[in-house]
Write a protein that holds these residues in place. Structure first.
Motif, PDB file in Angstrom:
ATOM      1  N   ASN A 290       0.842  -1.263  -0.162  1.00  0.00           N
ATOM      2  CA  ASN A 290       0.047   0.056   0.003  1.00  0.00           C
ATOM      3  C   ASN A 290       1.028   1.290   0.014  1.00  0.00           C
ATOM      4  O   ASN A 290       1.786   1.433   0.999  1.00  0.00           O
ATOM      5  CB  ASN A 290      -0.872   0.058   1.173  1.00  0.00           C
ATOM      6  N   GLY A 291       0.825   2.091  -1.003  1.00  0.00           N
ATOM      7  CA  GLY A 291       1.332   3.458  -1.000  1.00  0.00           C
ATOM      8  C   GLY A 291       2.162   3.554  -2.262  1.00  0.00           C
ATOM      9  O   GLY A 291       1.535   3.106  -3.464  1.00  0.00           O
ATOM     10  N   GLU A 292       2.969   4.388  -2.182  1.00  0.00           N
ATOM     11  CA  GLU A 292       3.866   4.713  -3.661  1.00  0.00           C
ATOM     12  C   GLU A 292       5.383   4.972  -3.264  1.00  0.00           C
ATOM     13  O   GLU A 292       5.639   5.467  -2.129  1.00  0.00           O
ATOM     14  CB  GLU A 292       3.486   6.041  -4.029  1.00  0.00           C
ATOM     15  N   ILE A 293       6.076   4.339  -4.055  1.00  0.00           N
ATOM     16  CA  ILE A 293       7.642   4.708  -4.173  1.00  0.00           C
ATOM     17  C   ILE A 293       7.835   5.396  -5.199  1.00  0.00           C
ATOM     18  O   ILE A 293       8.132   5.483  -6.208  1.00  0.00           O
ATOM     19  CB  ILE A 293       8.516   3.163  -4.308  1.00  0.00           C
ATOM     20  N   TYR A 294       8.362   6.886  -4.767  1.00  0.00           N
ATOM     21  CA  TYR A 294       8.576   7.790  -5.905  1.00  0.00           C
ATOM     22  C   TYR A 294      10.023   7.914  -6.513  1.00  0.00           C
ATOM     23  O   TYR A 294      10.129   8.221  -7.506  1.00  0.00           O
ATOM     24  CB  TYR A 294       8.664   9.283  -5.142  1.00  0.00           C
ATOM     25  N   ASN A 295      10.857   6.987  -5.911  1.00  0.00           N
ATOM     26  CA  ASN A 295      12.194   6.804  -6.533  1.00  0.00           C
ATOM     27  C   ASN A 295      12.181   5.551  -7.287  1.00  0.00           C
ATOM     28  O   ASN A 295      13.434   4.871  -7.388  1.00  0.00           O
ATOM     29  CB  ASN A 295      13.228   7.144  -5.656  1.00  0.00           C
ATOM     30  N   HIS A 296      11.097   4.699  -7.416  1.00  0.00           N
ATOM     31  CA  HIS A 296      10.976   3.262  -7.751  1.00  0.00           C
ATOM     32  C   HIS A 296      11.829   3.235  -9.417  1.00  0.00           C
ATOM     33  O   HIS A 296      12.469   2.380  -9.648  1.00  0.00           O
ATOM     34  CB  HIS A 296       9.701   2.727  -8.119  1.00  0.00           C
ATOM     35  N   ARG A 297      11.714   4.424 -10.117  1.00  0.00           N
ATOM     36  CA  ARG A 297      12.454   4.199 -11.484  1.00  0.00           C
ATOM     37  C   ARG A 297      13.987   4.080 -11.319  1.00  0.00           C
ATOM     38  O   ARG A 297      14.655   3.353 -11.970  1.00  0.00           O
ATOM     39  CB  ARG A 297      12.133   5.448 -12.518  1.00  0.00           C
ATOM     40  N   GLU A 298      14.747   5.141 -10.440  1.00  0.00           N
ATOM     41  CA  GLU A 298      15.995   4.988 -10.146  1.00  0.00           C
ATOM     42  C   GLU A 298      16.361   3.617  -9.450  1.00  0.00           C
ATOM     43  O   GLU A 298      17.324   3.250  -9.953  1.00  0.00           O
ATOM     44  CB  GLU A 298      16.365   6.270  -9.293  1.00  0.00           C
TER      45      GLU A 298
ATOM     46  N   GLU B  32      18.253  -3.370 -12.393  1.00  0.00           N
ATOM     47  CA  GLU B  32      18.560  -4.086 -13.607  1.00  0.00           C
ATOM     48  C   GLU B  32      19.955  -4.244 -14.036  1.00  0.00           C
ATOM     49  O   GLU B  32      20.265  -5.023 -14.642  1.00  0.00           O
ATOM     50  CB  GLU B  32      17.805  -3.159 -14.795  1.00  0.00           C
ATOM     51  N   SER B  33      20.585  -3.320 -13.304  1.00  0.00           N
ATOM     52  CA  SER B  33      22.183  -3.287 -13.747  1.00  0.00           C
ATOM     53  C   SER B  33      23.010  -4.264 -12.970  1.00  0.00           C
ATOM     54  O   SER B  33      24.130  -4.980 -13.304  1.00  0.00           O
ATOM     55  CB  SER B  33      22.954  -1.934 -13.462  1.00  0.00           C
ATOM     56  N   LYS B  34      22.265  -4.853 -11.877  1.00  0.00           N
ATOM     57  CA  LYS B  34      22.630  -6.081 -11.407  1.00  0.00           C
ATOM     58  C   LYS B  34      22.208  -7.335 -11.723  1.00  0.00           C
ATOM     59  O   LYS B  34      22.293  -8.609 -11.244  1.00  0.00           O
ATOM     60  CB  LYS B  34      22.329  -5.976  -9.818  1.00  0.00           C
ATOM     61  N   GLY B  35      21.366  -7.537 -12.837  1.00  0.00           N
ATOM     62  CA  GLY B  35      20.999  -8.364 -13.321  1.00  0.00           C
ATOM     63  C   GLY B  35      19.198  -8.876 -13.056  1.00  0.00           C
ATOM     64  O   GLY B  35      18.756  -9.918 -13.740  1.00  0.00           O
ATOM     65  N   TYR B  36      18.522  -8.181 -12.314  1.00  0.00           N
ATOM     66  CA  TYR B  36      17.382  -8.409 -11.899  1.00  0.00           C
ATOM     67  C   TYR B  36      16.458  -7.960 -13.165  1.00  0.00           C
ATOM     68  O   TYR B  36      16.604  -7.049 -13.864  1.00  0.00           O
ATOM     69  CB  TYR B  36      17.016  -7.588 -10.881  1.00  0.00           C
ATOM     70  N   ARG B  37      15.670  -8.776 -13.382  1.00  0.00           N
ATOM     71  CA  ARG B  37      14.476  -8.879 -14.641  1.00  0.00           C
ATOM     72  C   ARG B  37      13.165  -8.391 -14.018  1.00  0.00           C
ATOM     73  O   ARG B  37      12.535  -8.973 -13.189  1.00  0.00           O
ATOM     74  CB  ARG B  37      14.750  -9.924 -15.451  1.00  0.00           C
ATOM     75  N   PHE B  38      12.672  -7.451 -14.805  1.00  0.00           N
ATOM     76  CA  PHE B  38      11.498  -6.716 -14.354  1.00  0.00           C
ATOM     77  C   PHE B  38      10.172  -7.257 -15.509  1.00  0.00           C
ATOM     78  O   PHE B  38      10.445  -7.131 -16.831  1.00  0.00           O
ATOM     79  CB  PHE B  38      11.310  -5.451 -14.223  1.00  0.00           C
ATOM     80  N   HIS B  39       9.035  -7.433 -14.830  1.00  0.00           N
ATOM     81  CA  HIS B  39       7.943  -7.989 -15.968  1.00  0.00           C
ATOM     82  C   HIS B  39       6.744  -6.776 -15.826  1.00  0.00           C
ATOM     83  O   HIS B  39       5.844  -6.982 -16.556  1.00  0.00           O
ATOM     84  CB  HIS B  39       7.577  -9.038 -15.686  1.00  0.00           C
ATOM     85  N   SER B  40       7.149  -5.681 -15.236  1.00  0.00           N
ATOM     86  CA  SER B  40       6.120  -4.525 -15.121  1.00  0.00           C
ATOM     87  C   SER B  40       6.630  -3.230 -14.921  1.00  0.00           C
ATOM     88  O   SER B  40       8.033  -3.222 -14.723  1.00  0.00           O
ATOM     89  CB  SER B  40       5.070  -4.785 -13.773  1.00  0.00           C
ATOM     90  N   ASN B  41       6.133  -2.128 -14.943  1.00  0.00           N
ATOM     91  CA  ASN B  41       6.623  -0.863 -14.874  1.00  0.00           C
ATOM     92  C   ASN B  41       6.273  -0.320 -13.360  1.00  0.00           C
ATOM     93  O   ASN B  41       6.371   0.775 -12.977  1.00  0.00           O
ATOM     94  CB  ASN B  41       6.106   0.161 -15.695  1.00  0.00           C
ATOM     95  N   SER B  42       5.653  -1.314 -12.426  1.00  0.00           N
ATOM     96  CA  SER B  42       5.142  -1.082 -11.291  1.00  0.00           C
ATOM     97  C   SER B  42       6.165  -0.744 -10.168  1.00  0.00           C
ATOM     98  O   SER B  42       7.288  -1.259 -10.216  1.00  0.00           O
ATOM     99  CB  SER B  42       4.165  -2.031 -10.708  1.00  0.00           C
ATOM    100  N   ASP B  43       5.983   0.156  -9.222  1.00  0.00           N
ATOM    101  CA  ASP B  43       6.783   0.258  -8.062  1.00  0.00           C
ATOM    102  C   ASP B  43       6.729  -0.923  -7.127  1.00  0.00           C
ATOM    103  O   ASP B  43       7.691  -1.318  -6.309  1.00  0.00           O
ATOM    104  CB  ASP B  43       6.500   1.542  -7.239  1.00  0.00           C
ATOM    105  N   THR B  44       5.717  -1.910  -7.231  1.00  0.00           N
ATOM    106  CA  THR B  44       5.574  -3.031  -6.366  1.00  0.00           C
ATOM    107  C   THR B  44       6.600  -4.010  -6.863  1.00  0.00           C
ATOM    108  O   THR B  44       7.134  -4.432  -5.935  1.00  0.00           O
ATOM    109  CB  THR B  44       4.231  -3.553  -6.543  1.00  0.00           C
ATOM    110  N   GLU B  45       6.849  -4.369  -8.062  1.00  0.00           N
ATOM    111  CA  GLU B  45       7.923  -5.070  -8.635  1.00  0.00           C
ATOM    112  C   GLU B  45       9.326  -4.928  -7.951  1.00  0.00           C
ATOM    113  O   GLU B  45      10.144  -5.590  -7.544  1.00  0.00           O
ATOM    114  CB  GLU B  45       7.885  -5.385  -9.912  1.00  0.00           C
ATOM    115  N   VAL B  46       9.563  -3.335  -7.722  1.00  0.00           N
ATOM    116  CA  VAL B  46      10.879  -2.907  -7.506  1.00  0.00           C
ATOM    117  C   VAL B  46      10.795  -3.383  -5.791  1.00  0.00           C
ATOM    118  O   VAL B  46      12.028  -3.727  -5.532  1.00  0.00           O
ATOM    119  CB  VAL B  46      10.829  -1.516  -7.501  1.00  0.00           C
ATOM    120  N   LEU B  47       9.829  -3.337  -5.131  1.00  0.00           N
ATOM    121  CA  LEU B  47      10.059  -3.795  -3.892  1.00  0.00           C
ATOM    122  C   LEU B  47      10.583  -5.260  -3.740  1.00  0.00           C
ATOM    123  O   LEU B  47      11.260  -5.692  -2.952  1.00  0.00           O
ATOM    124  CB  LEU B  47       8.619  -3.506  -3.016  1.00  0.00           C
ATOM    125  N   LEU B  48       9.917  -6.273  -4.501  1.00  0.00           N
ATOM    126  CA  LEU B  48      10.387  -7.433  -4.456  1.00  0.00           C
ATOM    127  C   LEU B  48      11.738  -7.582  -4.887  1.00  0.00           C
ATOM    128  O   LEU B  48      12.532  -8.360  -4.044  1.00  0.00           O
ATOM    129  CB  LEU B  48       9.422  -8.377  -5.458  1.00  0.00           C
TER     130      LEU B  48
END
Length: 963
Positions: free
Chosen positions: A79-87, A93-109
């Motif tokens: 619940n909420g918003e992570i404003y620096n999720h893009r950074e 991603e530079s460390k090799g993590y692969r994303f399947h969405s543009n959401s800040d939720t996936e950044v948390l994972l």
């Protein structure tokens, strides 16, 4: 912005996750997330996560929750918003993590996978989330630094439940809803419920800036990763003596925060008032927003033409910065028609938030999904009167520290007089005004602590204040902070803003599915400004206005702080028909505080309990613990007449006065002292022998009283001539059996309406099916024998247990069951007679006398037997029948006494006529043929839970009766 929920059954004894419970919790938060819903329950059904979605970032299904990593090892509900999720995404991603969405939720994972619980230090935003780690079997929860987003949890020692709302956890139906005095008293003092308390003992708020880890074994640990006071203390230590240019730092920091808070995949609007905070946000947002900015302002007919009217100035600001502006006028009729919805949406009571509720309604009706609010500006830039008033009060009244008792005397003398002129809380100026904690309390309190008893009962107030430790908690907030202004800022940020303003913004916005963002409550902004705030060049509201791209009217900058912007007080006065109501918002507070149960203190006179063994002592223990577990019970003072063994552990909320036992005079004096010198609300008398004393004590205090009667002692006229007249003074008379009540009524002539049943209970965790102890069987010579048993006192004056009947039936039984043995457990003066009888009948090889069996060993003896038989003639109830049943034995009881009730008229075992030997033989054989089995479902009637519920109902009934 969403609603989160979850259940983690971490203990092996906990039941699996109840899908329907989790759905009830989730669906009660529909307004928090009308755009979608999700549910996940683990394969082992020990963990469940749920989510209601308000789609703001990544509106596609890829942003749905609960969300999992590709391998399913991590899952999150957020619940909420992570404003620096893009950074953060770019870094991951530079460390090799692969994303399947543009959401800040996936950044948390992925951030959790990368950094573990240290992830919170990288987050910029408002958040409350839970991450399930499948590999570690752990649940990780965290809440943002300032507590913008709420997170509540309930932990019963086996299962952790959490949700975004208190009322949602209650809707699940599995949490302890007992009232928390600290929550109710805290609300009266502050006008909101202070963290970590709620109105309920079983529900707590995860504090702001805290993360918590709960492991499969159940050992939870929490970590505070942000604290306002700590930030100020560090800033003071790091601040250099050089002069800094505040304006450039301020402009860059505020602009940066507004820029980050505009991150969204939906349009972002604005709450616009006539103040500097929202004007600054409006100007900066308008200059950075890619689309036309929409803003709403509330107006009230009562404020038109006064300094409280925000509409004219807001309209001018909107025109100046090219903002599309709408004014929404709210009337008393709007307030009254929405009152029920407002109170329901509050989640926890608060005296504020009505303005935010209506401005959120206006924003939602105008099509907004996200709105910026100027909340937090007064705390950062000294906008409240408290910034000048609190230091002044401490300076003027610092002398009070030298004479602490004088302040209390003055307060007691002036409270009534001042109450007729101004707020009665100011009578405590000398008592409280000498410290920053006390002066702040005077400034912010709705009711001062000593005034709480005008609304709540004394016991609730006492318990609540002891738990809250208000002054100590306030002192801890400012401890070590040198600068005066920083102290006040720390108090406002940590108390008023966190517990009231931010919480109000959450519930009021979510009631209309509106996300409220607060750019001035931002961890990066705060850390940038903290060195300025603790310096001699602290930023003010005029400095904040200096970041505006173009000047605004001087009237806006010099406008005084108007405070609470809704005419609730006037509306309440009008609706109640009075020209005036109580000062401030006290009437409103009383109106929205849910009805509070009466807290009570009980006095119990017992024959024995924690130092005794046997039926009545066990009953007393169960009764005292049940009364102490009643949510409104402050304490049970138990005074024993005797103690037959070493006193065992005393449960919480029970004061066992062991020193009163042994001497009749000491027993009576102790009871009198408690009644005359202490505070007692209800009296429990645990035996008919104590009825005369109990009646006298009840008369002295005019309090409700309960008499408990057990068995044979109450079946016939009492030898003490004072007993019968004393009985009519009891509010309720409770008995372990209907048989006892019937015989008791026969000689007392009392009204049956005062009688209540309170059957014994059996501890199903203590007594349960289990293997025979072979060593014990060998010692008693019972290996490979068919064993029937009876347990009880071998008392000469109580030849009613049925020992004789079974001994006399043994020859006939042996013809049918050649290897039969009779196990007699117990000790007493009648043992010698029974042994002679056994010898005379030639049964010494079939009858085994064990002597006294300690309570903790009884289950072992039950398990040696194949059947429990007790053809008694004078048993008041027969708890031993239940204990044997719990151990898996088939049982036989008497049709003539309380055993019949214990066996539910034969539903749980065989019933026999003790006077008919042929019947005794036949029923014993039938009982043996039934065979050993598991605990029967009928024993739920005699469970500890059922006993506690009955005892609680009797206590509540007595308390509600006229004394």
């Amino acid at each position: 912005m969403c609603g989160v929920a979850g259940v983690f059954a971490y203990d092996d004894a906990a039941p699996p996750v109840d899908r329907e419970e989790l759905l009830r919790i989730r669906e009660s938060m529909r307004s928090r997330g009308p755009d979608g819903a999700g549910l996940w329950i683990s394969a082992d059904e020990r963990t469940g996560l749920a989510h209601r979605r308000l789609a703001i970032i990544d509106l596609s299904d890829a942003g749905a929750q609960p969300m999992a990593t590709a391998d399913g090892s991590l899952r999150v509900t957020f619940n909420g918003e992570i404003y620096n999720h893009r950074e953060l995404k770019t870094e991951l991603e530079s460390k090799g993590y692969r994303f399947h969405s543009n959401s800040d939720t996936e950044v948390l994972l992925h951030l959790y996978a990368d950094r573990g619980e240290e992830m919170v230090h990288a987050l910029r935003g408002m958040y409350a989330f839970a991450i399930w780690d499948e590999r570690k079997k752990e649940l990780f929860l965290a809440r943002d630094p300032f507590g913008i987003k709420p997170l509540y949890y309930a932990d019963n020692g086996e299962t952790l439940r959490f949700a975004s709302q208190v009322k949602s956890l209650l809707k699940g139906g599995a949490v302890d809803a007992a009232r928390e005095p600290a929550g109710s008293v805290g609300f009266l003092v502050w006008g909101s419920v202070p963290e970590p308390y709620t109105l309920y003992k079983g529900i707590r708020s995860l504090p702001a800036g805290v993360s918590m880890r709960v492991r499969r074994a159940g050992n939870a640990s929490s970590t505070r990763f942000f604290n306002v006071g700590d930030e100020f203390r560090r800033a003071e230590q790091a601040t250099s003596a050089k002069v800094v240019t505040a304006s450039e730092i301020l402009k860059e920091a505020v602009t940066d925060s507004v820029r980050n808070h505009l991150v969204a995949d939906v349009p972002v609007g604005l709450f616009l008032s006539g103040g500097i905070d929202s004007t600054t946000l409006a100007a900066l947002a308008a200059s950075q927003s890619g689309a036309a900015l929409h803003a709403v302002t509330l107006g009230f007919p009562e404020f038109k033409g006064t300094s409280n009217d925000e509409v004219p100035l807001a309209a001018k600001v909107a025109e100046q910065f090219g903002i599309h502006h709408q004014a929404h006028w709210i009337t008393q009729e709007d307030f009254e028609s929405e009152l029920a919805q407002i109170v329901e949406a509050m989640d926890q009571p608060t005296i504020d938030g009505v303005n935010t509720y209506f401005v959120s309604r206006a924003a939602a009706r105008s099509g907004m999904k996200v709105a910026l609010s100027g909340l937090g500006g007064d705390e950062l830039f000294g906008g409240y009167p408290s910034y000048s008033q609190v230091p002044q009060v401490v300076k003027w009244l610092g002398l009070g520290r030298r004479f602490p008792f004088a302040g209390r005397v003055v307060r007691r003398g002036l409270a009534t007089f001042l109450g007729s002129l101004t707020s009665p809380k100011y009578a405590g100026a000398l008592e409280y005004g000498s410290t920053y904690a006390g002066a702040y309390l005077l400034r912010r309190a709705l009711f001062m602590p000593w005034e709480a008893e005008s609304v709540l009962d004394r016991a609730t107030v006492k318990a609540g204040l002891e738990t809250l430790g208000i002054l100590e908690s306030l002192e801890a907030t400012v401890h070590g902070i040198r600068e005066v202004r920083s102290r006040v800022s720390a108090l406002e940020l940590s108390w008023y803003m966190r517990n009231q303003l931010l919480r109000d913004a959450d519930w009021a916005g979510m009631a209309h599915s509106l996300e409220i963002r607060v750019p001035l409550v931002d961890v990066q902004l705060f850390r940038t400004l903290a060195p300025l705030i603790v310096s001699q060049h602290y930023p003010t509201k005029r400095d904040l206005a200096g970041v505006l791209p173009t000047p605004v009217p001087e009237k806006l900058i010099s406008r005084r702080k108007t405070g609470f912007g809704t005419p609730v007080q006037q509306w309440i006065a009008k609706s109640s028909g009075h020209k005036q109501c109580e000062r401030g918002l006290r009437s409103w507070a009383k109106r929205i505080l849910p009805p509070q149960p009466r807290v009570f203190r009980a006095l119990a006179l017992v024959t024995d309990a924690f130092g005794g063994t046997g039926g009545i002592a066990k009953f007393n223990r169960d009764l005292l613990e049940s009364i102490a577990s009643v949510s409104e019970c402050e304490e049970v003072v138990a005074i024993p007449r005797m103690i037959s063994a070493r006193v065992g552990p005393i449960p919480p909320r029970i004061k066992f006065v062991a020193s009163a036992a042994g001497s009749k005079m000491r027993f009576v004096w102790t009871a009198l002292s408690e009644v005359l010198l202490g505070s007692v609300d209800i009296l429990i008398v645990g035996h008919i022998n104590l009825a005369p004393l109990g009646a006298f004590l009840g008369f002295l205090r005019k309090m409700p009283s309960i008499l408990v009667i057990h068995g044979i002692d109450a079946w016939s006229p009492h030898r003490n001539i004072l007993t019968k007249p004393a009985l009519s003074r009891f509010t309720v008379i409770a008995s372990v059996s209907q048989l006892t009540l019937n015989r008791f009524a026969g000689w007392t002539g009392l009204d049956l309406a005062t009688f209540r049943l309170l059957p014994n209970c059996v501890e199903l965790q203590t007594y349960g099916p289990g293997p025979k102890l072979e060593q014990l069987a060998d010692r008693l010579g019972l290996r490979d024998r068919t064993v029937i048993m009876t347990l009880g006192r071998l008392a000469s004056e109580e030849r009613s247990k049925g020992f004789d009947e079974i001994i006399e039936a043994l020859p006939a039984l042996a013809r049918q069951v050649p290897n039969i043995s009779y196990l007699i457990c117990g000790e007493g003066g009648d043992r010698e007679r029974l042994e002679r009888k056994v010898e005379a009948l030639g049964l010494t090889d079939r009858v085994v006398f064990t002597g006294f069996v300690p309570e903790e060993q009884k289950a072992h003896y039950y398990r040696l037997a194949d059947a429990y038989v007790m053809p008694s003639r004078g048993e008041g109830f027969g708890i031993v029948l239940l204990e044997a049943l719990a151990c898996g034995l088939p049982v036989m009881g008497s049709i003539l006494d309380g055993g019949r009730e214990a066996l539910l008229n034969g539903a749980l075992g065989r019933l026999v006529d003790p006077s008919n030997q042929a019947d005794v033989v036949q029923r014993v054989l039938e009982t043996l043929d039934q065979g050993r089995g598991s605990v029967q479902s009928g024993l739920n009637y005699y469970s500890r839970l059922a006993f506690t519920q009955r005892a609680e109902a009797i206590v509540r009934e007595a308390l509600a009766s006229p004394s």
